[in-house]
Design an enzyme around this catalytic site. Structure first.
Site: not given
Ligand code: OSB
Ligand code: MG
Length: 369
Positions: A163, A188, A262
């Protein structure tokens, strides 16, 4: 397939390690689970909404409200043929896709059990194993992040995603690349930059990223196309893609070269399959995102990832990275070479730990048709 009753419940599960994004830090999940009881089988769905309306407009509480007052009453007592039919029977509610997905995916699970086929086959998948990657949150220090990456690389994960946000980006990336020059690496940003930071954003290009995910506003596909034109790094959209029409627009505008799918964000399996099909037809690779799911959502993600267009490692990783004990048996595990094996059991392929779920439950309501 008559839906005799539907149970809504909220469970609380503390995370093994906090998860931090540009939206903030999560330490405990509040997860809404949906069970559809029909003809002797129970289909399970998980709502992927977060505790707060930060990633999107939905939250645990808005999902509970929409499910309880609108969606569950429209389905309790109804005769349905399939999970796909469930999407057509959704009452006219704008948005609230994660609430809808929880219900629709539970029906898909029930359908797979009634038909005695694995869910992954029912949704059209053809992979016997899926490639696993990890999403690693923002840490308290750069050193802590480097340690986490080393752990996940050693565990065999095929792609590392970190992140980023303004203030936690180039400096830490330089350290990551110095220590791990060859790993498949993504970033991300969770919508934390603006287009007037384009010169800053172009600096991501020097780190040989597989992709940069959702740098700009969640409601902007067009501005991502302007940014993609300026950058060599492939952009990937997450928050911006709510359905197959958005996917088509993003692809045709060249707003990204990769898509994250997702289940919750697009409203369930039916729409996720449509997004996949649009992407496959345009030769845009897709991968399955995660939302810190319990084993139920995780097993749905495994099934979705078996579709042929899921050609990049996703954010579907081992249960143990999140939970001291997951609510499914077996838990999701990852082989040392970074894959998750898919089994041939009818339905989701992972049994439910009823007693554990009961212990984690903080509210529960059953609706009969
Ligand atoms: O942006 O992918 C995302 C978790 C919560 C909200 C948004 C995101 C995420 C993750 C987690 O990146 C990914 C996971 O569940 O391992
Ligand atoms: Mg994401």
């Amino acid at each position: 397939m008559r839906i005799e009753a539907i149970t809504l419940r909220e469970i609380r599960m503390p995370l093994v390690h906090f998860f931090e994004t540009s939206f903030g830090r999560t330490t405990e999940r509040r997860i809404v689970l949906v069970t559809v009881h029909c003809e002797g089988v129970d289909g399970w769905g998980e709502c992927t909404a977060g505790e707060h309306p930060f990633y999107c407009e939905e939250s645990t509480d808005t999902a509970w409200y929409v499910l309880r007052d609108y969606l569950v009453p429209a389905f309790a007592g109804v005769d349905l043929q399939s999970g796909r039919e469930a999407t057509y029977r959704m009452p006219g509610i704008r948005g609230h896709r994660m609430a809808k997905a929880a219900l629709e995916n539970a029906v898909w699970d029930a359908e797979a059990q009634v038909k005695q086929v694995p869910l992954w086959k029912l949704v059209g998948g053809n992979r016997k194993e899926i490639a696993a990657g990890v999403s690693i949150g923002i840490q308290d220090s750069h050193e802590q992040l480097l340690e986490k990456i080393a752990e996940e690389v050693a565990a065999g994960y095929q792609r590392i995603k970190v992140k980023v946000k303004p203030g936690w980006d180039m400096e830490v990336l330089a350290k990551i690349r110095a220590q791990f020059p060859e790993i498949l690496l993504s970033c991300d940003a969770n919508s934390s930059y603006t287009l007037d930071q384009v010169e800053h954003l172009k600096q991501f290009d020097q780190y040989r990223l597989l992709m940069l995910e959702q740098p700009l506003w969640s409601d902007e596909i067009y501005l991502h196309s302007l940014l993609q034109y300026e950058m060599t790094t492939s952009l990937c959209l997450d928050e911006s893609i709510l359905n197959a029409r958005h996917a088509l627009a993003a692809i045709q505008l060249k707003a990204c070269r990769i898509l994250n799918i997702k289940l919750g964000r697009v409203g369930g399996f039916s729409e996720a399959i449509r997004v996949h099909d649009v992407s496959l037809a345009s030769e845009i690779p897709v991968w399955c995102g995660g939302m810190l799911e319990s084993g139920i959502g995780r097993s749905h993600n495994v099934a979705l990832s078996t579709l042929s267009g899921f050609s990049l490692p996703g954010d579907v990783s081992a249960s143990a990275r999140y939970w001291k004990e997951d609510i499914i048996d077996p838990e999701v595990t990852v082989a040392p070479w970074g894959t998750i094996a898919v089994n041939d059991v009818a339905g989701r392929g992972y049994a439910i730990k009823d007693e554990l779920i009961e212990r984690l439950t903080v509210r529960k309501e059953t609706f009969r048709g």
